[in-house]
Design a protein around this motif. Sequence first.
Motif, PDB file in Angstrom:
ATOM      1  N   UNK A 134       0.804  -1.225   0.000  1.00 61.20           N
ATOM      2  CA  UNK A 134       0.000   0.000   0.000  1.00 61.20           C
ATOM      3  C   UNK A 134       0.839   1.278   0.000  1.00 61.20           C
ATOM      4  N   UNK A 135       1.802   1.368   0.913  1.00 66.31           N
ATOM      5  CA  UNK A 135       2.571   2.606   1.060  1.00 66.31           C
ATOM      6  C   UNK A 135       3.407   2.937  -0.177  1.00 66.31           C
ATOM      7  N   UNK A 136       4.203   1.994  -0.721  1.00 65.82           N
ATOM      8  CA  UNK A 136       4.983   2.323  -1.927  1.00 65.82           C
ATOM      9  C   UNK A 136       4.100   2.724  -3.113  1.00 65.82           C
ATOM     10  N   UNK A 137       2.961   2.040  -3.276  1.00 66.66           N
ATOM     11  CA  UNK A 137       2.063   2.371  -4.389  1.00 66.66           C
ATOM     12  C   UNK A 137       1.466   3.757  -4.215  1.00 66.66           C
ATOM     13  N   UNK A 138       1.033   4.077  -2.990  1.00 67.50           N
ATOM     14  CA  UNK A 138       0.442   5.394  -2.742  1.00 67.50           C
ATOM     15  C   UNK A 138       1.471   6.497  -2.972  1.00 67.50           C
ATOM     16  N   UNK A 139       2.692   6.292  -2.517  1.00 64.74           N
ATOM     17  CA  UNK A 139       3.757   7.280  -2.742  1.00 64.74           C
ATOM     18  C   UNK A 139       4.018   7.465  -4.236  1.00 64.74           C
ATOM     19  N   UNK A 140       3.958   6.370  -4.985  1.00 63.02           N
ATOM     20  CA  UNK A 140       4.162   6.456  -6.432  1.00 63.02           C
ATOM     21  C   UNK A 140       3.056   7.265  -7.095  1.00 63.02           C
ATOM     22  N   UNK A 141       1.807   7.009  -6.727  1.00 65.79           N
ATOM     23  CA  UNK A 141       0.692   7.739  -7.332  1.00 65.79           C
ATOM     24  C   UNK A 141       0.710   9.213  -6.954  1.00 65.79           C
ATOM     25  N   UNK A 142       1.089   9.513  -5.723  1.00 69.85           N
ATOM     26  CA  UNK A 142       1.201  10.923  -5.314  1.00 69.85           C
ATOM     27  C   UNK A 142       2.287  11.637  -6.118  1.00 69.85           C
TER      28      UNK A 142
END
Length: 220
Positions: A134-142
């Motif tokens: 969750x965290x790496x994906x969210x950081x990527x989308x941001x």
Amino acid sequence: SHETTAHLLAEAFVLFRRQLITNQVIENEAIFIDGTKIEADANKFSFVWRKATSRYERSLDEKSEAFYQALLKEENQSPGLTSDQLEEVAHHVEAELQETAQQLQNEKRKEEQSQLKKKRRTYKKYLRKVQVDYLPRKQKYERYRQLFQERNSFSKTDTDATFMRMKDDYMGNGQLKPGYNLQIATENQYVLAYDLFSNPNDTKTFNPFLDHFLDQHKEL
């Protein structure tokens, strides 16, 4: 630096135009504008699309929200957790995991040990889900949303480049490639100004280009 070079180039064009006017090489009554798309030095398969990113991020937000509700059993939380909030969740799970491990170390009863071990496995699973998924994906989308700005796409290997339809090749096939829309203003065959745009449509670059010309040369 890039900023210094850009400033020097702009000044050079201003001085060049003044010399052309002083020496009566140009009449300074009109400028002629045209544009062309130039291909970026970037991998044509490195595209990131705004619509796809938004769809994937919405899906992640729904999953992270459901995960958060299941973990903390709280209600009325706004949908979708930011990367900062996901980091807070990870810290919370880590703390719970450490506390459970400590309880397990001090517990002597077999039945309670079994419950604590099950709880520990659950927290480990939650922690890995947040930290690895969750965290790496969210950081990527941001990060992607910051790069998009007003655009609908960009290239991973040249984030300033936007995917646009290039001119047809010799087989008559138009291709979608990362590139820039280069606009120039000329008079009497002399280039007086230029600008690069991420928008492939010339009609949408016309006013911004004139504004930029006016800002540099102080007159139209």
